[in-house]
Design a protein around this motif. Structure first.
Motif, short mmCIF file in Angstrom:
data_model
loop_
_atom_site.label_atom_id
_atom_site.label_comp_id
_atom_site.label_asym_id
_atom_site.label_seq_id
_atom_site.Cartn_x
_atom_site.Cartn_y
_atom_site.Cartn_z
N ARG A 450 0.82 -1.17 0.00
CA ARG A 450 -0.04 -0.02 0.01
C ARG A 450 0.71 1.42 -0.05
N ASP A 451 2.07 1.21 0.08
CA ASP A 451 3.02 2.25 0.13
C ASP A 451 3.63 2.61 -1.28
N GLU A 452 3.42 1.69 -2.13
CA GLU A 452 3.94 1.87 -3.36
C GLU A 452 2.92 2.40 -4.31
N GLU A 453 3.29 3.51 -4.96
CA GLU A 453 2.41 4.23 -5.82
C GLU A 453 1.68 3.45 -6.79
N LYS A 454 2.31 2.37 -7.44
CA LYS A 454 1.63 1.58 -8.48
C LYS A 454 0.56 0.84 -7.95
N PHE A 455 0.47 0.71 -6.71
CA PHE A 455 -0.51 -0.38 -6.17
C PHE A 455 -1.51 0.26 -5.15
N LYS A 456 -1.94 1.60 -5.51
CA LYS A 456 -3.09 2.16 -4.87
C LYS A 456 -4.32 1.78 -5.26
N VAL A 457 -5.12 1.83 -4.34
CA VAL A 457 -6.59 1.34 -4.60
C VAL A 457 -7.19 2.54 -5.52
N GLY A 458 -7.70 2.19 -6.58
CA GLY A 458 -8.57 3.07 -7.66
C GLY A 458 -7.54 3.22 -8.71
N THR A 459 -6.41 2.91 -8.69
CA THR A 459 -5.48 3.24 -10.06
C THR A 459 -5.52 1.94 -10.60
N PRO A 460 -5.24 2.07 -11.91
CA PRO A 460 -5.19 1.01 -12.87
C PRO A 460 -3.99 0.22 -12.45
N TRP A 461 -4.27 -1.17 -12.70
CA TRP A 461 -3.16 -2.22 -12.33
C TRP A 461 -2.00 -1.93 -13.37
N SER A 462 -0.94 -1.74 -13.04
CA SER A 462 0.32 -1.63 -13.92
C SER A 462 0.61 -2.78 -14.29
N PHE A 463 0.60 -3.16 -15.67
CA PHE A 463 0.89 -4.61 -16.06
C PHE A 463 2.13 -4.39 -16.86
N THR A 464 2.95 -5.44 -16.64
CA THR A 464 4.23 -5.93 -17.43
C THR A 464 4.14 -7.38 -17.73
N THR A 465 4.81 -7.95 -18.86
CA THR A 465 4.73 -9.20 -19.47
C THR A 465 5.38 -10.10 -18.47
N HIS A 466 6.34 -9.49 -17.43
CA HIS A 466 7.17 -10.30 -16.61
C HIS A 466 5.86 -11.03 -15.80
N GLN A 467 4.88 -10.38 -15.38
CA GLN A 467 3.81 -10.93 -14.37
C GLN A 467 3.37 -11.91 -14.97
N LEU A 468 3.24 -12.32 -16.00
CA LEU A 468 2.48 -13.48 -16.67
C LEU A 468 2.97 -14.57 -16.54
N ARG A 469 4.18 -14.69 -16.26
CA ARG A 469 5.00 -15.90 -16.10
C ARG A 469 5.24 -16.28 -14.64
N ARG A 470 5.02 -15.37 -13.79
CA ARG A 470 5.00 -15.66 -12.38
C ARG A 470 3.35 -16.00 -12.09
N SER A 471 2.52 -15.29 -12.59
CA SER A 471 0.92 -15.68 -12.31
C SER A 471 0.71 -17.06 -12.78
N LEU A 472 1.30 -17.46 -13.89
CA LEU A 472 0.85 -18.65 -14.40
C LEU A 472 1.70 -19.71 -13.39
N ALA A 473 2.82 -19.48 -13.15
CA ALA A 473 3.68 -20.56 -12.07
C ALA A 473 2.66 -20.73 -10.86
N LEU A 474 2.20 -19.62 -10.51
CA LEU A 474 1.71 -19.72 -9.15
C LEU A 474 0.24 -20.20 -9.21
N TYR A 475 -0.70 -19.78 -10.22
CA TYR A 475 -1.99 -20.36 -10.15
C TYR A 475 -2.05 -21.58 -11.03
N ALA A 476 -1.33 -21.98 -11.64
CA ALA A 476 -1.49 -23.14 -12.56
C ALA A 476 -1.03 -24.44 -11.84
#
Length: 666
Positions: A450-476
């Motif tokens: 909550r202290d990081e600017e890019k993770f404030k409630v009400g702001t758009p999620w800041s997408f990078t392609t690196h997140q896709l690899r991490r998310s797939l590994a965690l949720y699949a």
């Protein structure tokens, strides 16, 4: 007699080697010395050039030119010319005078970037590169005032090479070894403070997948007329342009003027409607833009459902998809290339994907077909040695800026990153909710999200392609971490296939992963215990559901305090999962914590034996048990009460009901 120096530079198969340097002709290279060559052996750049062309030495053939012109404004001066020559001599020493392993083109490119930054600093302080690199205070001042973390890290590596070259080959005294070690120590701190790419919270991840699939569906609905129009306009510089543009083209290229159809005359109403729905005006540049955006959507879907890195997806060959039939089920395999952890040399690699990944590749192939057809190329008939790119550049269509022509039948991949002005940013990035942050806090409670600017409630999620690899590994995984039904459906088949092809001990894992240290399968394996631990925290320790079973009883009496609050060392528990001392996998009734092989009947999907015997590894959930009881009753309603099957299933139902009643009564 002088020595003949061979370049310590990695050259991919099919590319010409760098020239040897004969020191009998001089200790330093002249301006006409050939530094690099093109694919056909012709000089691509000479030592005296301000730009060195490394295109022939990249595995995907993308234009790669590194400039030594380090300033933004003004003309070249005597000082600037001297600094450029110093920088080029240092790169020359790295390639032709260093000992040991050869450098990859990417590493050399990074070193040139750092040397250009050093030139900026040297000019600012009116000193030479030799003076700067020989003065400890000056180097540390550069690191402190002019370096990003990445640049300081790269500088440390560069200075390590310079140290080994020594004054004999550098021509000056470098800063002390202690200064170099000080920079490397600073780099270790930088590396340790790097924040891991976060996974996308499940609601955002589900939205992202749904939005991408909707984008592809929208494109597929108009793909045929769009691509027919693309081929028409790409085959003739005049077709689809305004009358004024046609006149200009005819004059510029010496073509006979004739009135050819304009874009308005060629484009069907559905094509015009699609382009306008994407916020563009209907003309050839918009056509090129939208086709490229469709390529971007395809690439993102491939990454989403395969876990490959950005450069691996962007450089996929046209014929990358294959299928396997196992027990009547189709498995989709992507065949590509990587240079990661292979010394910059190209290496075949493959990934497993699902129907969505397959469909995205087929859509990308259709776009490529329309581009190749303009040049009479049929990718399906080309041999694998041709290596036509899947995401071939739209520059060959000459519809917008940067027109290109294939050289000797060789095509290059184009850019497939989301453009800054793309509407896709708004489509793919939903607004962050408080629930999303709570989910991130559950994944990593030590990070101040909550202290990081890019993770404030009400702001758009800041997408990078690196997140896709991490998310797939965690949720699949089969851990039960994903609770969203829509995301569970998206992941179901992919989870099964990844378990089959990537799991430790799988007969397929060696074939797919081998010794590739950065293959997605390794990340999938490494993330398994983390996913299991997070699911355990969520579904066992932090849940409000009423639980039953042997492990649930243990948690209640060993881990919960007088207020019912779980007392557990989260970090220690996570380490136990990673060491294999704890485990958790989702089951129909809740979960199982068995770390070894199970002695219960594998065919009993209801875990009746576990429920009846109150298995010590069982963590049953009463709400899930209720749903199973409802399903079991419905099944019994369709059976003949006189059959053995009915009596067997009725006995199972009685055990489930008894367990539910006992759990509720506590």
């Amino acid at each position: 007699m002088g020595d003949v120096l061979q370049a310590k530079f990695q050259v991919p198969a099919g590319a010409p080697a760098l020239d040897d340097f004969d020191t009998s002709l001089g200790a330093m290279p002249t301006d006409v010395f050939v530094v690099t060559r093109d694919r056909f052996g012709e000089p691509a750049s000479r030592f005296g050039d301000f730009v060195w062309d490394f295109t022939a030495y990249t595995h995907d053939g993308r234009q790669t030119r590194r400039s030594f012109v380090y300033w933004e404004h003004g003309d070249i001066s005597e000082q600037r010319a001297a600094l450029i020559r110093e920088a080029k001599l240092l790169v020359f020493a790295l390639i032709w005078r260093k000992e040991g392993a050869a450098l990859s083109p990417g590493t050399v490119s990074n070193y040139i970037t750092v040397l250009c930054a050093l030139c900026v600093h040297a000019e600012m302080h009116d000193i030479s590169l030799a003076t700067l690199l020989g003065d400890e205070k000056a180097v540390l001042n550069f690191v402190r005032t002019s370096c990003s973390g990445w640049m300081a890290e790269t500088l440390g590596s560069l200075l390590g090479h310079f140290t080994r070259l020594g004054k004999e080959h550098l021509g000056f005294e470098l800063v002390s070894t202690s200064a170099v070690e000080s920079i490397k120590k600073r780099n270790k701190h930088y590396r340790s403070t790097l924040k891991q790419h976060p996974p996308m919270p499940t609601a955002i991840y589900s939205h992202f997948i749904h939005a991408l699939k909707s984008e592809l569906a929208g494109w597929q609905a108009v793909a045929t007329p769009m691509l027919e129009l693309l081929s028409q306009c790409g085959a003739d510089r005049r077709v689809g342009r305004t009358i004024e543009q046609q006149l200009f083209v005819c004059k510029k290229w010496g073509l006979v003027h004739e009135c050819l159809p304009t874009f308005e005359q060629l484009a069907s109403p559905e094509v015009v409607a699609y382009i306008e729905s994407c916020g563009k005006k209907p003309h050839v540049k918009s056509l090129s833009y939208q086709v490229n955006e469709a390529q971007v959507v395809c690439k993102l879907l491939i990454q989403t459902f395969a876990g490959m890195r950005d450069d691996e997806a962007a450089s996929l060959p046209y014929d990358c998809i294959s299928t396997r039939k196992v027990n009547g089920k189709t498995h989709y395999i992507i065949n590509g290339y990587t240079t990661k952890y292979n010394g910059g040399l190209i290496k075949p690699v493959k990934w497993v994907t699902n129907q969505d990944g397959h469909d995205a590749i087929r859509a990308a192939q259709a776009i490529a077909d329309s581009i190749y057809s303009v040049f009479g190329v049929r990718p399906q008939e080309a041999g694998k040695e041709t290596r036509l790119p899947l995401f071939v550049s739209l520059g060959y269509m000459k519809l917008a800026s940067g027109p290109m022509d294939p050289e000797h039948g060789r095509f290059l991949a184009g850019g497939v990153a989301i453009r800054d002005d793309s509407r896709l940013w708004d489509v793919l990035q939903p607004v962050i909710s408080d629930a999303d942050l709570r989910e991130l806090e559950n994944i990593d409670p030590h990070r101040a999200w909550r202290d990081e600017e890019k993770f404030k409630v009400g702001t758009p999620w800041s997408f990078t392609t690196h997140q896709l690899r991490r998310s797939l590994a965690l949720y699949a995984q089969r851990s039960g971490l994903v609770s969203l039904p829509s995301l569970r459906r998206q992941m179901q088949h992919l989870t099964e296939d990844m378990s089959r092809y990537y799991a430790r001990g799988s007969s397929f894992a060696e074939d797919f992963i081998g010794d590739d240290k950065d293959h997605f399968g390794r990340e999938w394996q490494a993330t398994q215990p983390e996913s299991a631990a997070l699911s355990y925290f969520l579904n066992v320790l932090l849940t409000d559901d009423r639980l039953f079973g042997g492990h649930a009883h243990w948690v209640k009496h060993r881990l919960k305090g007088p207020e019912g609050v779980v007392i557990v060392d989260r970090d220690a528990t996570m380490k136990r999962f990673k060491r294999g001392e704890m485990a958790y996998r989702e089951t129909m009734l809740g979960g199982c914590t068995n770390t070894g092989s199970c002695d219960k009947p594998g065919v009993n999907w209801l875990d009746i034996e576990c429920v009846r015997d109150n298995c010590k590894n069982l963590v049953g959930s009463v709400p899930k048990l209720d749903r199973v009881i409802v399903a079991q009753r419905r099944m019994l309603d369709g059976l003949d009460p006189t059959t053995t099957e009915y009596h067997t299933d009725k006995a199972d139902l009685d055990i489930l009901i008894a367990a539910r009643d006992a759990a509720v009564a506590i």
